[in-house]
Enzyme design. Structure first.
Site, PDB file in Angstrom:
ATOM      1  N   GLY A  78       0.816  -1.210   0.000  1.00  0.00           N
ATOM      2  CA  GLY A  78       0.000   0.000   0.000  1.00  0.00           C
ATOM      3  C   GLY A  78       0.842   1.248   0.000  1.00  0.00           C
ATOM      4  N   PRO A  79       0.197   2.411  -0.137  1.00  0.00           N
ATOM      5  CA  PRO A  79       0.926   3.683  -0.130  1.00  0.00           C
ATOM      6  C   PRO A  79       1.561   3.951   1.225  1.00  0.00           C
ATOM      7  CG  PRO A  79      -1.330   3.938  -0.973  1.00  0.00           C
ATOM      8  CD  PRO A  79      -1.238   2.587  -0.349  1.00  0.00           C
ATOM      9  N   PRO A  80       2.504   4.879   1.282  1.00  0.00           N
ATOM     10  CA  PRO A  80       3.111   5.247   2.579  1.00  0.00           C
ATOM     11  C   PRO A  80       2.073   5.830   3.522  1.00  0.00           C
ATOM     12  CG  PRO A  80       4.425   6.079   0.740  1.00  0.00           C
ATOM     13  CD  PRO A  80       3.155   5.567   0.156  1.00  0.00           C
ATOM     14  N   LYS A 133       1.019   0.002   7.616  1.00  0.00           N
ATOM     15  CA  LYS A 133       1.542  -1.355   7.423  1.00  0.00           C
ATOM     16  C   LYS A 133       2.338  -1.803   8.647  1.00  0.00           C
ATOM     17  CE  LYS A 133       3.487  -0.120   3.518  1.00  0.00           C
ATOM     18  NZ  LYS A 133       2.835   1.200   3.314  1.00  0.00           N
ATOM     19  N   THR A 134       3.225  -0.968   9.131  1.00  0.00           N
ATOM     20  CA  THR A 134       3.996  -1.314  10.331  1.00  0.00           C
ATOM     21  C   THR A 134       3.096  -1.412  11.551  1.00  0.00           C
ATOM     22  OG1 THR A 134       5.923  -0.181   9.391  1.00  0.00           O
ATOM     23  CG2 THR A 134       5.968  -0.666  11.750  1.00  0.00           C
ATOM     24  N   GLU A 162      -9.642  33.351  -8.007  1.00  0.00           N
ATOM     25  CA  GLU A 162     -10.267  32.329  -7.167  1.00  0.00           C
ATOM     26  C   GLU A 162     -11.784  32.287  -7.347  1.00  0.00           C
ATOM     27  OE1 GLU A 162      -8.495  30.146  -5.830  1.00  0.00           O
ATOM     28  OE2 GLU A 162      -6.594  31.183  -6.125  1.00  0.00           O
ATOM     29  N   HIS A 215     -12.582  30.210 -10.389  1.00  0.00           N
ATOM     30  CA  HIS A 215     -12.639  28.768 -10.095  1.00  0.00           C
ATOM     31  C   HIS A 215     -13.981  28.402  -9.458  1.00  0.00           C
ATOM     32  CE1 HIS A 215      -8.596  27.725 -11.188  1.00  0.00           C
ATOM     33  NE2 HIS A 215      -8.033  28.534 -10.300  1.00  0.00           N
TER      34      HIS A 215
END
Length: 622
Positions: A217-219, A223-224, A438, A441
């Site tokens: 998986g991504p960082p 996982k750890t 802005e 957008h």
């Protein structure tokens, strides 16, 4: 008990060994150089010596090793010791016998000391053997002290040459309750925990424990953390080591570490071995001359060890990587890493669960988790933890004792765009351009269907370099994006430049990031998503390292690549033209919203939509 601890500290303190070594050197120096520490001796020439002898000032003379040492009584009554070199003077003895002296006897007392030479064996011992023993004892004492400190300084102890950290079952407090947003991964790993707790029911039916599970998986997805949670739930020793620790300068050292690691694990079975960043040693092998012999030997040893141990003993290997496509196929075959567990970025509900876990450690008021979770789409668990921590720090800066929803919202913006630069001086003309940019957008996003609602508009500069930004937040979790969704995003990205052109009759560098993002989306539509009429469903680009940002490379001829560029340009021009038309048709909204933004510097999506609805409703009435 205190006395025993003090004695142990004395034994393990490296300075005691250094002190004894220094004292021994001083003692030997005193034996070899006996005049060390004597009073000051003045060097003089032989003529002065003869003159003092003839004048009756010399009291005694000692001749030793081609040097003459003599004491003379000066006119002021002081007795001074001199040194001069011995010269082959045959009349020296006669001169000393006939000269007068201030001694009671009236004669100079003199003698010659014949140096005693050591035996060759003694010289060898003093010059070579004894210094070597001294330095060896000092080095051994220092190394023993360092090892003892590594063993007593934390919750782990180093073993052998493996370099891993052994966490005892009592030291691991992490459980599955501490891991949120990864329900599927936890369900898969619960079976491993159950096997370690109740191996008999699996052995009776003939099943064996999976030897290895690969966490992909991504960082920042945990996982750890989930590997530690497995050990915490199973209450077994936990061996943690990074793949880079196996890589050594000398060939064979990495393989020796692997052997040592598995030897210790088998002795402590049942247990869990966790290898973080396994791609450091598990990369795909090749037959080229550029291969790394040390890394390949380490990988071969790892494959051999995984084949060699019995899965029924309860030794489980967990490994984590961000680049599964680079791993060797032999490492991923059944019987080694039997399972591949995906640790993806959390969805909306997963982000809420993660925020709850981290907020449990922070004093807070009632938090609207839905707003924060929707604003953090695409964030990993580590990023969410950082957002909660930033919110707590902001609450302290603001003088509050509890975290509020506004703290979390501001921390989201801080993590994404950086901290506010309130002291940055911007001229009135530039501020006006930024405001219209802005609002451009926001207006284009509001006037389109299949577009995320505007959440916030600001023209306060940020430390990331952004002079302002428009924040959109989806109402729900989007899994699939249609062609219309992506195209409307490109139209929204071109809205800022379109506003500059339409209202201010100029273009600025403020649209640089918009241009980059719009080009990336348009190219993906053509090359990866099959959303081009010209190329239909033809794959023109591949992506590697998907979990680390993604590196794309074209898989087509140069002529096709040029045609792709033209197709991308066509899409961007079409989107740009649509944005201009939206802004031109709603100039009253542009002027009112931009003026409001210049005055307030930051407005919410609700405030902006009130302006939009006021004018759109007026048009309908007309």
């Amino acid at each position: 008990m205190k006395k025993t601890n003090t004695q142990n500290q004395k034994k393990t303190n490296p300075y005691y060994g250094l002190l004894w070594g220094f004292l021994l050197v001083l003692f030997l120096n005193g034996l070899i150089f006996p005049k060390f520490g004597r009073g000051r001796i003045i060097e003089t020439d032989y003529g002065t010596f003869v003159g003092k002898v003839d004048s009756g000032k010399v009291k005694d003379v000692m001749i030793k090793s081609s040097h003459i040492y003599f004491t003379a009584k000066e006119t002021d009554g002081k007795t001074i010791t001199y040194q001069t070199g011995e010269i082959n003077d045959p009349k020296l003895v006669d001169r000393l016998l006939s000269a007068k002296s201030p001694n009671k006897s009236g004669k100079i007392s003199f003698n010659e000391i014949i140096p005693q030479e050591n035996s060759p064996l003694l010289n060898f011992l003093l010059m070579w053997i004894l210094p070597g023993i001294i330095f060896y004892l000092i080095w051994r004492q220092a190394a023993r002290s360092i090892r003892s400190r590594m063993g007593d300084g934390g919750n782990f102890m180093s073993f052998g040459n493996g370099g891993a950290k052994i966490y005892a079952d009592a030291d691991i407090k992490t459980t599955f309750a501490d891991v949120a947003g990864q329900d599927e991964a936890k369900d898969t790993l619960k079976e491993i925990v159950d096997f370690l707790h109740n191996p008999r029911k699996y052995v009776e039916i003939g099943a064996s424990l999976p030897k290895g599970a690969l966490l992909v998986g991504p960082p920042g997805t945990g996982k750890t953390l989930i590997a530690r949670a497995v050990a915490g739930e199973a209450k077994v020793p936990f061996f943690a080591i990074s793949g880079s620790e196996f890589v050594q300068m000398f060939v064979g050292m990495g393989a020796a570490k692997v052997r040592d690691l598995f030897k210790q694990a088998n002795e402590k079975a049942p247990c869990i071995i966790f290898i973080d960043e396994i791609d450091a040693i598990g990369k795909r092998r090749d037959s080229g001359f550029s291969s790394n012999d040390e890394r390949e030997q380490t990988l071969n040893q790892l494959l051999t060890e995984m084949d060699g141990f019995d899965g029924k003993r309860g030794v489980v290997i967990l490994a984590a990587t961000n680049r599964p496509e680079t791993l060797d196929k032999a490492l991923l075959r059944p019987g080694r890493f039997d399972r591949r567990i995906q640790m993806e970025l959390p969805d909306l509900e997963g982000r809420k669960a993660i925020l709850k876990v981290h907020l449990a450690n922070v004093r807070h008021e009632e938090i609207d988790l839905d707003i924060v979770a929707r604003a953090t789409a695409g964030s990993s668990g580590a990023e969410l933890a950082n957002i909660v921590n930033e919110a707590a720090l902001r609450a302290v800066r603001m003088g509050r004792k509890r975290v509020t929803t506004s703290d979390l919202e501001e921390s989201v913006e801080t993590v994404i765009a950086g901290a506010q630069k309130k002291n940055k001086v911007i001229s009135a003309d530039e501020k006006k351009i930024i405001a219209y940019h802005e609002i451009g957008h926001a207006l284009v996003a509001a006037m389109q269907t299949n577009s995320a609602p505007v959440h916030k508009i600001t023209i306060i500069p940020r430390t990331s370099g952004a002079l302002g930004y428009t924040m959109q937040v989806d109402e729900g979790e989007q899994v699939l994006l249609s062609k219309e969704n992506i195209f409307n995003r490109i139209v929204t990205l071109t809205g800022g430049r379109a506003a500059e052109e339409t209202v201010m009759n100029t273009v600025t560098t403020g649209a640089s990031n918009d241009i980059e993002q719009a080009t990336k989306l348009a190219r993906a539509m053509v090359t990866r998503y099959g959303m081009s009429n010209q190329y239909d469903m033809m794959a023109l680009e591949t992506v590697s390292n998907a979990y680390l940002g993604g590196d794309s490379s074209l898989t087509c001829s140069a002529d096709t690549a040029a045609e792709i560029d033209r197709e991308v340009l066509k899409l961007i021009k079409k989107a740009h033209q649509k944005a201009k038309e939206i802004i031109t048709g709603n100039m009253t909204i542009m002027h009112e919203a931009a003026g409001f933004l210049i005055e307030k510097e930051t407005i919410t999506g609700d405030e902006f939509m009130q302006i939009v609805r006021k004018h759109t409703n007026a048009k309908k009435l007309q």
